[in-house]
Design a protein around this motif. Structure first.
Motif, PDB file in Angstrom:
ATOM      1  N   ALA A   1       0.838  -1.211   0.000  1.00 44.35           N
ATOM      2  CA  ALA A   1       0.000   0.000   0.000  1.00 44.35           C
ATOM      3  C   ALA A   1       0.868   1.254   0.000  1.00 44.35           C
ATOM      4  O   ALA A   1       0.632   2.182  -0.782  1.00 44.35           O
ATOM      5  CB  ALA A   1      -0.945   0.000   1.196  1.00 44.35           C
ATOM      6  N   ALA A   2       1.872   1.277   0.864  1.00 48.28           N
ATOM      7  CA  ALA A   2       2.740   2.459   0.942  1.00 48.28           C
ATOM      8  C   ALA A   2       3.536   2.645  -0.340  1.00 48.28           C
ATOM      9  O   ALA A   2       3.653   3.762  -0.848  1.00 48.28           O
ATOM     10  CB  ALA A   2       3.684   2.334   2.139  1.00 48.28           C
ATOM     11  N   VAL A   3       4.076   1.569  -0.872  1.00 47.86           N
ATOM     12  CA  VAL A   3       4.877   1.656  -2.096  1.00 47.86           C
ATOM     13  C   VAL A   3       4.009   2.127  -3.261  1.00 47.86           C
ATOM     14  O   VAL A   3       4.413   3.012  -4.028  1.00 47.86           O
ATOM     15  CB  VAL A   3       5.568   0.314  -2.406  1.00 47.86           C
TER      16      VAL A   3
ATOM     17  N   PRO B   1      -3.835  -1.803  -1.193  1.00 50.05           N
ATOM     18  CA  PRO B   1      -2.752  -1.586  -2.160  1.00 50.05           C
ATOM     19  C   PRO B   1      -3.166  -1.754  -3.617  1.00 50.05           C
ATOM     20  O   PRO B   1      -2.456  -1.300  -4.508  1.00 50.05           O
ATOM     21  CB  PRO B   1      -1.704  -2.624  -1.767  1.00 50.05           C
ATOM     22  N   THR B   2      -4.319  -2.365  -3.866  1.00 45.97           N
ATOM     23  CA  THR B   2      -4.747  -2.611  -5.245  1.00 45.97           C
ATOM     24  C   THR B   2      -5.967  -1.781  -5.653  1.00 45.97           C
ATOM     25  O   THR B   2      -6.530  -1.999  -6.717  1.00 45.97           O
ATOM     26  CB  THR B   2      -5.053  -4.108  -5.447  1.00 45.97           C
TER      27      THR B   2
ATOM     28  N   ALA C   1      -9.080   4.462  -4.551  1.00 43.57           N
ATOM     29  CA  ALA C   1      -8.891   4.829  -3.141  1.00 43.57           C
ATOM     30  C   ALA C   1      -7.514   5.445  -2.913  1.00 43.57           C
ATOM     31  O   ALA C   1      -7.383   6.412  -2.155  1.00 43.57           O
ATOM     32  CB  ALA C   1      -9.081   3.606  -2.253  1.00 43.57           C
ATOM     33  N   LEU C   2      -6.484   4.916  -3.558  1.00 44.57           N
ATOM     34  CA  LEU C   2      -5.149   5.494  -3.439  1.00 44.57           C
ATOM     35  C   LEU C   2      -5.129   6.921  -3.987  1.00 44.57           C
ATOM     36  O   LEU C   2      -4.544   7.819  -3.386  1.00 44.57           O
ATOM     37  CB  LEU C   2      -4.112   4.623  -4.159  1.00 44.57           C
ATOM     38  N   SER C   3      -5.790   7.130  -5.118  1.00 48.55           N
ATOM     39  CA  SER C   3      -5.845   8.459  -5.720  1.00 48.55           C
ATOM     40  C   SER C   3      -6.608   9.436  -4.829  1.00 48.55           C
ATOM     41  O   SER C   3      -6.188  10.582  -4.648  1.00 48.55           O
ATOM     42  CB  SER C   3      -6.483   8.382  -7.108  1.00 48.55           C
ATOM     43  N   ALA C   4      -7.712   8.980  -4.254  1.00 50.31           N
ATOM     44  CA  ALA C   4      -8.490   9.835  -3.355  1.00 50.31           C
ATOM     45  C   ALA C   4      -7.679  10.170  -2.099  1.00 50.31           C
ATOM     46  O   ALA C   4      -7.731  11.305  -1.596  1.00 50.31           O
ATOM     47  CB  ALA C   4      -9.803   9.144  -2.978  1.00 50.31           C
ATOM     48  N   TYR C   5      -6.923   9.214  -1.593  1.00 53.95           N
ATOM     49  CA  TYR C   5      -6.076   9.428  -0.407  1.00 53.95           C
ATOM     50  C   TYR C   5      -5.005  10.467  -0.716  1.00 53.95           C
ATOM     51  O   TYR C   5      -4.758  11.377   0.070  1.00 53.95           O
ATOM     52  CB  TYR C   5      -5.452   8.085  -0.019  1.00 53.95           C
TER      53      TYR C   5
ATOM     54  N   GLN D   1      -1.409   2.544 -12.873  1.00 57.73           N
ATOM     55  CA  GLN D   1      -0.074   2.295 -13.444  1.00 57.73           C
ATOM     56  C   GLN D   1       0.948   2.016 -12.350  1.00 57.73           C
ATOM     57  O   GLN D   1       1.801   1.137 -12.501  1.00 57.73           O
ATOM     58  CB  GLN D   1       0.378   3.487 -14.275  1.00 57.73           C
ATOM     59  N   ALA D   2       0.843   2.737 -11.250  1.00 58.58           N
ATOM     60  CA  ALA D   2       1.754   2.523 -10.120  1.00 58.58           C
ATOM     61  C   ALA D   2       1.569   1.120  -9.534  1.00 58.58           C
ATOM     62  O   ALA D   2       2.536   0.425  -9.215  1.00 58.58           O
ATOM     63  CB  ALA D   2       1.530   3.581  -9.050  1.00 58.58           C
ATOM     64  N   ILE D   3       0.326   0.692  -9.405  1.00 63.88           N
ATOM     65  CA  ILE D   3       0.036  -0.650  -8.902  1.00 63.88           C
ATOM     66  C   ILE D   3       0.599  -1.715  -9.835  1.00 63.88           C
ATOM     67  O   ILE D   3       1.215  -2.685  -9.397  1.00 63.88           O
ATOM     68  CB  ILE D   3      -1.503  -0.835  -8.748  1.00 63.88           C
ATOM     69  N   ASP D   4       0.417  -1.502 -11.125  1.00 64.56           N
ATOM     70  CA  ASP D   4       0.835  -2.498 -12.134  1.00 64.56           C
ATOM     71  C   ASP D   4       2.328  -2.551 -12.368  1.00 64.56           C
ATOM     72  O   ASP D   4       2.831  -3.553 -12.897  1.00 64.56           O
ATOM     73  CB  ASP D   4       0.122  -2.226 -13.461  1.00 64.56           C
TER      74      ASP D   4
END
Length: 157
Positions: free
Chosen positions: A27-29, A121-122, A126-130, A153-156
């Motif tokens: 998640a952090a990465v 992390p996937t 939610a990552l973008s909203a955070y 893209q970051a996840i992939d």
């Protein structure tokens, strides 16, 4: 301008940097990688028409606030950041440009100040909203909906 290799940045800079300060994990990465992708595309070291510095476009005032009001009270974390980035003392904000490891560590430290838990992390949305809520803020120009593809893209990577 050619976009840098995102997988290489994620796995050779961001992941080892966050592991070195004991704040890694998927998640952090993915959050820090997505932040760099949104903020600078891992291309720009200085904000165009603004004060922000480094891949993660951190303003010098934010850099100073992290040290004075957060890391100052967490000497173990501060020392891990310094050791990971090869720095000593109280680093100058210009290190956000010249030291990629340091820049990634400070991006993660900024997120660590947030009381809300990291998203899945996937979950790119939610990552973008955070990122929008806690890094870019309501005053920033980031668009959480539009940036979801960048976090994917970051996840992939």
């Amino acid at each position: 301008m050619t976009r840098p290799n995102l997988a290489q940045i994620k796995h050779t800079i961001i992941c080892p940097a966050l592991e070195a300060i004991h704040l890694g994990g998927d998640a952090a990465v993915n959050l820090v990688t997505g932040t760099g992708l949104v903020e600078s595309g891992f291309i720009h070291d200085r904000q165009i028409n603004g004060p922000a510095l480094g891949w993660f476009q951190m303003e010098p005032a934010t850099h100073e606030d992290i040290w004075l009001n957060f890391l100052r009270y967490r000497p173990n974390l501060a020392n891990r950041i310094l050791a990971a980035s090869g720095l000593t003392g109280l680093p100058d904000a210009k290190n956000l440009v010249s030291n990629r490891i340091y820049s990634a560590c400070l991006c993660r430290a900024q997120y660590l100040r947030v009381p809300a838990p990291l998203p899945s992390p996937t979950d790119a949305a939610a990552l973008s909203a955070y990122h929008k809520a806690y890094y870019n803020t309501a005053l920033g120009q980031a668009n959480a909906s539009a940036n979801t593809t960048l976090f994917q893209q970051a996840i992939d990577a």
